[in-house]
Design an enzyme around this catalytic site. Structure first.
Site, PDB file in Angstrom:
ATOM      1  N   TYR A 241       0.831  -1.205   0.000  1.00  0.00           N
ATOM      2  CA  TYR A 241       0.000   0.000   0.000  1.00  0.00           C
ATOM      3  C   TYR A 241       0.863   1.251   0.000  1.00  0.00           C
ATOM      4  CZ  TYR A 241      -3.304   3.532   1.679  1.00  0.00           C
ATOM      5  OH  TYR A 241      -4.058   4.666   1.813  1.00  0.00           O
TER       6      TYR A 241
ATOM      7  N   GLY B 139     -49.362  27.354  42.842  1.00  0.00           N
ATOM      8  CA  GLY B 139     -49.408  27.767  44.231  1.00  0.00           C
ATOM      9  C   GLY B 139     -48.319  27.198  45.116  1.00  0.00           C
TER      10      GLY B 139
END
Length: 399
Positions: A118, A310
């Site tokens: 390669y 509340g």
């Protein structure tokens, strides 16, 4: 500008093609000097006629085509040398002397473990294009890539990082023979940035001292200036930390432009659909819920608090810990009182006008949902992660 990309369906080619499309279509305005008219995408299934057309008209060529893992060693030379020869001959046929960027590999040094079929095929390709430059006067940019990583890289092919990311993301085993092996890694976005610099005539030049890249103004070769040298052990440890994040809620440190940041983005690109979302533990009671969202290693944690109509929450103070309260939906009142003082600081907050309110150290504080019908949703950030062994939280009503 008309651009030819060979190997356009590969890892680098796909990322480059999409980046150029974004510039061409006006989605990416970070390169105002570039005007992309045409992108010729050539790959193994393209026709000879398509190559002829592209070579006749291209203003710049990115030759990314190549062979990494053929069945027979002789295919290295066919894929990495013979196609380059065909490409250059076709450019000469059309008397096209446009710049050509060539993707080579550090293995073209053919030193030590890089002395391979390669590497030799890549070296032959380099010499071919340098001879072409001498003959034609065309500008040649040869890049010897180190190991590449990033989104869309194919696992179980030629990238250990892609394989590790894919396998760990999908709960598959990995094999690490030596944790101390060091890799030089180039992130795909950094490479694409360098390719844009090529188009703008601002490529980075280099020479080589063995296998080491040496940036210099008059170098024969070119290189992306940002790479990362990391051991296999460091890569794997980071990936397992990313894998555990949905359980621990802890985000590892990922500084700007760091390897960890780039690896995390790469890892996420391999997540299967069922892991793209994950449940969070909601602490629910009659008052609403509290859910921890995210912990960081050095910058505290994020949570979301939901208060029913509340309801008052909080009524405590901290010595050192401090927080941001950011109401994103509903209407509420945040109250704070310095310990030992009677003065109450009141902050009316609303999702209609998003703002951040500091919870001051040494001040007892609360948050009250003022609505009779609507939940109050508050995103919270604390400068330190909650430690049950040292909570630094002390009950005291504000008023």
């Amino acid at each position: 500008m008309k651009i030819l990309i060979t190997g356009a369906k590969g890892f680098v080619g796909k990322n480059l093609t999409e980046a150029l499309k974004n510039i061409r279509d006006g989605k990416d305005k970070t390169h105002p000097s570039l005007s992309i008219e045409e992108i010729y995408c050539y790959d193994i299934d393209s026709t000879a006629e398509e190559l002829e057309t592209a070579c006749a008209n291209a203003d710049f060529v990115f030759n990314l085509a190549g062979v990494n893992r053929p069945q027979n060693p002789e295919e290295f030379m066919q894929g990495n040398f013979e196609f380059a020869s065909t490409l250059l001959e076709t450019l000469k046929k059309h008397n096209n002397k446009c710049p050509v960027m060539v993707s080579s590999s550090i293995q073209a040094t053919c030193i030590g473990r890089y002395d391979s079929d390669y590497g030799r095929s890549k070296k032959a390709g380099e010499e071919l294009v340098f001879s072409y430059a001498q003959e034609t006067g065309a500008k040649i940019l040869v890049y010897r890539f180190p190991n590449l990583f990033g989104k869309w890289c194919r696992p179980n092919y030629n990238s250990a990082v892609a394989t590790f990311c894919n396998n760990i993301a999908n709960d598959l085993p990995i094999t690490v023979n030596d944790r101390n092996v060091q890799l030089e890694l180039l992130y795909i976005d950094d490479l694409v940035d360098e390719m844009m610099a090529c188009l703008e005539g601002n490529e980075h030049r280099c020479s080589f001292d063995g296998i080491e890249t040496v940036l210099c103004d008059d170098g024969k070769y070119c290189a992306a200036p940002i790479t990362h040298k990391v051991t296999l052990g460091e890569i794997v440890d980071l990936l397992y930390a990313f894998h555990e994040q949905p359980t621990t809620l802890t985000m590892p440190e990922i500084p700007h432009n760091s390897f960890a940041k780039k690896l995390y983005s790469t890892y996420l690109s391999y997540l299967p659909k069922e892991k793209a979302s994950f449940p969070l533990k909601m602490n629910v009671d009659a008052r609403g819920s509290f859910t921890e969202l995210l912990r960081t290693e050095k910058c505290g944690q994020f949570s979301v608090n939901i208060s029913k109509p509340g309801i008052t929450k909080g009524q405590h103070w901290h010595n050192t810990k401090w927080e941001f309260f950011i109401v994103v939906s509903g209407k509420g009142l945040i109250q704070q009182r310095k310990i030992g003082s009677a003065e109450v600081l009141n902050f009316e907050v609303s999702g209609d006008k998003i703002e951040a309110v500091h919870m001051l150290p040494g001040y007892t504080h609360n948050i009250i949902n003022l609505s009779d019908t609507e939940d109050l949703v508050t995103v919270m950030w604390a400068n330190e992660c909650f430690d049950p062994k040292k909570p630094d939280t002390f009950f005291e009503v504000v008023e």
